[in-house]
Design a protein around this motif. Structure first.
Motif, short mmCIF file in Angstrom:
data_model
loop_
_atom_site.label_atom_id
_atom_site.label_comp_id
_atom_site.label_asym_id
_atom_site.label_seq_id
_atom_site.Cartn_x
_atom_site.Cartn_y
_atom_site.Cartn_z
N UNK A 1 6.45 16.14 7.01
CA UNK A 1 6.48 14.68 6.98
C UNK A 1 5.37 14.03 7.82
N UNK A 2 4.26 14.73 7.98
CA UNK A 2 3.11 14.17 8.70
C UNK A 2 2.19 13.50 7.67
N UNK A 3 2.21 12.17 7.62
CA UNK A 3 1.44 11.45 6.61
C UNK A 3 -0.07 11.63 6.77
N UNK A 4 -0.52 12.03 7.97
CA UNK A 4 -1.95 12.29 8.17
C UNK A 4 -2.40 13.57 7.47
N UNK A 5 -1.46 14.44 7.10
CA UNK A 5 -1.79 15.72 6.48
C UNK A 5 -1.86 15.63 4.96
N UNK A 6 -1.50 14.47 4.38
CA UNK A 6 -1.46 14.31 2.91
C UNK A 6 -2.34 13.14 2.51
N UNK B 1 0.81 -1.21 0.00
CA UNK B 1 0.00 0.00 0.00
C UNK B 1 0.84 1.26 0.00
N UNK B 2 0.20 2.33 -0.38
CA UNK B 2 0.84 3.64 -0.39
C UNK B 2 0.86 4.18 1.03
N UNK B 3 1.84 5.00 1.35
CA UNK B 3 1.86 5.62 2.67
C UNK B 3 0.92 6.81 2.71
N UNK B 4 0.38 7.21 1.56
CA UNK B 4 -0.58 8.31 1.49
C UNK B 4 -1.96 7.72 1.21
N UNK B 5 -2.89 7.83 2.16
CA UNK B 5 -4.19 7.21 1.99
C UNK B 5 -5.04 7.92 0.94
N UNK B 6 -5.97 7.17 0.36
CA UNK B 6 -6.97 7.78 -0.53
C UNK B 6 -8.02 8.38 0.39
N UNK B 7 -8.40 9.61 0.10
CA UNK B 7 -9.38 10.29 0.94
C UNK B 7 -10.74 9.62 0.78
N UNK C 1 -14.96 13.07 4.72
CA UNK C 1 -14.68 14.48 4.91
C UNK C 1 -14.55 14.84 6.38
N UNK C 2 -14.70 13.86 7.28
CA UNK C 2 -14.69 14.12 8.71
C UNK C 2 -13.36 14.72 9.17
N UNK C 3 -12.26 14.11 8.85
CA UNK C 3 -10.94 14.60 9.25
C UNK C 3 -10.15 14.85 7.97
N UNK C 4 -10.46 15.93 7.29
CA UNK C 4 -9.85 16.21 6.00
C UNK C 4 -8.38 16.59 6.16
N UNK C 5 -7.48 15.87 5.49
CA UNK C 5 -6.06 16.24 5.51
C UNK C 5 -5.84 17.60 4.86
N UNK C 6 -4.75 18.25 5.20
CA UNK C 6 -4.48 19.58 4.66
C UNK C 6 -4.19 19.54 3.17
N UNK C 7 -3.43 18.55 2.70
CA UNK C 7 -3.00 18.50 1.30
C UNK C 7 -3.67 17.34 0.57
#
Length: 92
Positions: free
Chosen positions: A56-61, A2-8, A11-17
């Motif tokens: 480098x915060x993976x939760x933000x992307x 899997x990718x380290x960047x999740x597919x959105x 909309x509950x906790x929307x990442x910044x990027x």
């Protein structure tokens, strides 16, 4: 693998990027705060930019869901939208 960047997905906790492709097929980083972002030549470059900007915060992307266009309409400054980004020229 899997990718380290999740597919959105929500909309509950929307990442910044959000990283995805625009209707021209260019790679885009869209900032939910409207402070940074841009058009990129490759997915790797777009992910690298978002990763650096998020410290480098993976939760933000996140990646845009497949088939969803992500548009870059310029950056917001004090509520004012700056000049529209024009698509890159393609040469055969």
């Amino acid at each position: 693998m899997g990718s380290r960047y999740p597919i959105q997905r929500t909309l509950a906790a929307t990442p910044r990027f959000t990283v995805g492709r625009d209707h021209h097929g260019c790679w885009v980083v869209q900032d939910s705060l409207g402070r940074v972002g841009g058009l990129f030549a490759s997915e790797a470059a777009a992910l690298h930019f978002a990763d650096e900007e998020s410290n480098h915060d993976v939760r933000a992307v996140c990646r845009a869901p497949a088939g969803k266009c992500v548009e870059f309409d310029g950056l917001s400054t004090s509520g004012t939208v700056m000049a529209q980004a024009s698509p890159p020229r393609r040469y055969a």
